[in-house]
Design a protein around this motif. Structure first.
Motif, PDB file in Angstrom:
ATOM      1  N   HIS A  77      11.561   6.220  -3.848  1.00  0.00           N
ATOM      2  CA  HIS A  77      10.803   4.719  -3.732  1.00  0.00           C
ATOM      3  C   HIS A  77      10.900   3.844  -4.798  1.00  0.00           C
ATOM      4  O   HIS A  77      10.178   2.694  -4.933  1.00  0.00           O
ATOM      5  CB  HIS A  77       9.226   4.941  -3.347  1.00  0.00           C
ATOM      6  N   TRP A 103       7.533  -0.347  -2.622  1.00  0.00           N
ATOM      7  CA  TRP A 103       6.892   0.672  -1.842  1.00  0.00           C
ATOM      8  C   TRP A 103       5.431   0.149  -1.327  1.00  0.00           C
ATOM      9  O   TRP A 103       4.758   1.003  -0.272  1.00  0.00           O
ATOM     10  CB  TRP A 103       6.729   1.991  -2.394  1.00  0.00           C
ATOM     11  N   SER A 125       1.540   0.230   3.197  1.00  0.00           N
ATOM     12  CA  SER A 125       2.451   1.308   3.022  1.00  0.00           C
ATOM     13  C   SER A 125       2.537   1.958   4.453  1.00  0.00           C
ATOM     14  O   SER A 125       2.925   3.219   4.734  1.00  0.00           O
ATOM     15  CB  SER A 125       1.843   2.333   2.082  1.00  0.00           C
ATOM     16  N   SER A 128       5.658   4.016   6.238  1.00  0.00           N
ATOM     17  CA  SER A 128       5.815   5.526   5.997  1.00  0.00           C
ATOM     18  C   SER A 128       5.586   6.520   7.030  1.00  0.00           C
ATOM     19  O   SER A 128       6.180   7.608   7.002  1.00  0.00           O
ATOM     20  CB  SER A 128       5.382   6.019   4.387  1.00  0.00           C
ATOM     21  N   VAL A 147      10.316   3.554   1.599  1.00  0.00           N
ATOM     22  CA  VAL A 147      11.423   3.088   0.948  1.00  0.00           C
ATOM     23  C   VAL A 147      12.576   4.019   1.529  1.00  0.00           C
ATOM     24  O   VAL A 147      13.622   3.455   2.049  1.00  0.00           O
ATOM     25  CB  VAL A 147      11.321   2.849  -0.467  1.00  0.00           C
ATOM     26  N   CYS A 178       8.721   1.074  -9.613  1.00  0.00           N
ATOM     27  CA  CYS A 178       7.623   1.923  -9.793  1.00  0.00           C
ATOM     28  C   CYS A 178       7.156   2.047 -11.088  1.00  0.00           C
ATOM     29  O   CYS A 178       5.984   1.495 -11.271  1.00  0.00           O
ATOM     30  CB  CYS A 178       7.867   3.374  -8.947  1.00  0.00           C
TER      31      CYS A 178
END
Ligand SMILES: [Zn+2]
Ligand SMILES: [Zn+2]
Length: 382
Positions: A77, A103, A125, A128, A147, A178
């Motif tokens: 990610h 992300w 998120s 995911s 991601v 990140c």
């Protein structure tokens, strides 16, 4: 597409892009490089070739089941890629543009999004848990932290990428996806570290080292870096620590000696384990601010007595994604990289290919190295 189309035809039509990806099929299992088929690019989507991707502690937590993950999955990610296809509604990005993958994709409509906390977006998120690809045998594949950068390519909404200026390298951009934004953001956006203050950081992975850089940029004058691995000392000092302290039974004494016996003004736990959270709490001064940056497990309880919560008057605050809104804050990060205030090269301790990902996770689990950059789609020149 015709409703009469048989199942196979439908799958081929909806998932047209065959790419190589490191696929995790079981918790704690290996990631095997195989071909998956990415979903077609929707009107608001972009398809991105992954140029470089970091391997983060969160990937380790997802792979080992500390964090929940639908399987099979493609993790990864923290990445920079190049746009190879845009949907019809994407008018501000063209093929060939380098982008950072995000992300968290703020919806800009929910309560946190409209109250200055887009990094806490209620649906930021949620992708995911939605399949974005199929295995060759037709099983749905999920993108780790939305991601899925341990692959040659991914497909994400336009809002999940930020364009990278020409003068920022691909490696630097990947790390801004990140660790660096989280760590620097924790110091500057979450904790508001002040000039002349003392800072304690426990856990010197990519995020912890970035907190050190953030503390330096904020003007902290005593910056104490703590890790169980003494080999991290050199990197810690390069990242802005004024003192490296080994995580041993002398730690409390050392911190007291450096803070006129008070403890640090600002403490950061970058591990996410109950003992390090307790240490960070105890080594921060009365009235100080404790920021939890590391992601802990849902069953990891941390004990605090009611009296100490009252008596020490510390602030205890969680930090998601460095409280950074990538869309508006990334320009500042690019400026810090340009001016040299933010040094990202020092974070990179290795390079590898997609097939190296298991080995890299193993090293991370052992506390060795900081960031290994993988090159899923081949050679990167910038
Ligand atoms: Zn990460
Ligand atoms: Zn939102």
């Amino acid at each position: 597409m015709s409703v009469q189309a048989d199942g196979d035809t439908e799958i081929r039509a909806d998932y047209p892009h065959a790419v190589r990806a490191a696929v995790l099929r079981s918790v704690g299992g290996p990631m095997v490089v195989e071909t998956i088929k990415l979903k077609a690019v929707g009107r608001g989507d972009v398809r991105v070739r992954i140029e470089q991707t970091g391997v983060c502690h969160s990937d380790l937590s997802l792979a080992t089941g500390k964090l929940a993950q639908n399987l099979p999955a493609v993790l990864g990610h923290e990445a920079c890629g190049t746009v190879v296809e845009t949907g019809a509604d994407v008018t501000d990005l063209t093929e060939g543009q380098r982008v950072i993958l995000l992300w968290i994709t703020p919806c800009r409509e929910c309560f946190p999004c409209t109250h200055g906390q887009p990094y806490l977006c209620e649906t930021g998120s949620s992708r995911s848990t939605e399949p974005y690809a199929l295995t060759e045998s037709g099983e749905p594949v999920y993108p780790g932290l939305t991601v899925g950068s341990f692959a040659e390519q991914t497909v994400v909404p336009r809002g999940a990428v930020v364009a990278v200026p020409n003068d920022i390298t691909t490696a630097d951009a990947a790390l801004l996806g990140c660790a660096v934004t989280t760590g620097v953001g924790a110091a500057i956006h979450t904790a508001h570290v002040s000039s002349g203050s003392s800072v304690l950081v426990i856990g010197l992975g990519g995020v912890g080292l970035s907190v050190l850089q953030g503390a330096r940029m904020a003007g902290a004058t005593t910056i104490m870096a703590v890790d169980r691995n003494p080999d991290k000392a050199e990197q810690a000092l390069a990242a802005g620590a004024t003192h490296f302290l080994p995580a041993d039974d002398q730690l409390k004494k050392a911190v007291r000696a450096l803070t006129e016996k008070r403890g640090a003004d600002f403490g950061f736990d970058c591990v996410g384990a109950p003992p390090t959270i307790r240490d960070t709490w105890s080594l921060t001064r009365r009235g100080g601010a404790v920021t939890l940056v590391g992601i802990g497990g849902k069953d990891d309880a941390v004990p605090f007595s009611a009296l100490e919560l009252f008596h020490f008057a510390r602030t205890l605050r969680g930090c998601v994604a460095g409280s950074v809104d990538a869309e508006s804050d990334m320009a500042q990060f690019f400026d810090w990289v340009r001016s040299g205030q933010l040094d990202l090269r020092g974070l990179v301790t290795g390079h590898g290919q997609l097939s190296d990902v298991d080995h890299v996770l193993h090293e991370l689990a052992a506390g060795r190295g900081v960031r290994t950059l993988l090159t899923p789609a081949g050679k990167v020149t910038l």
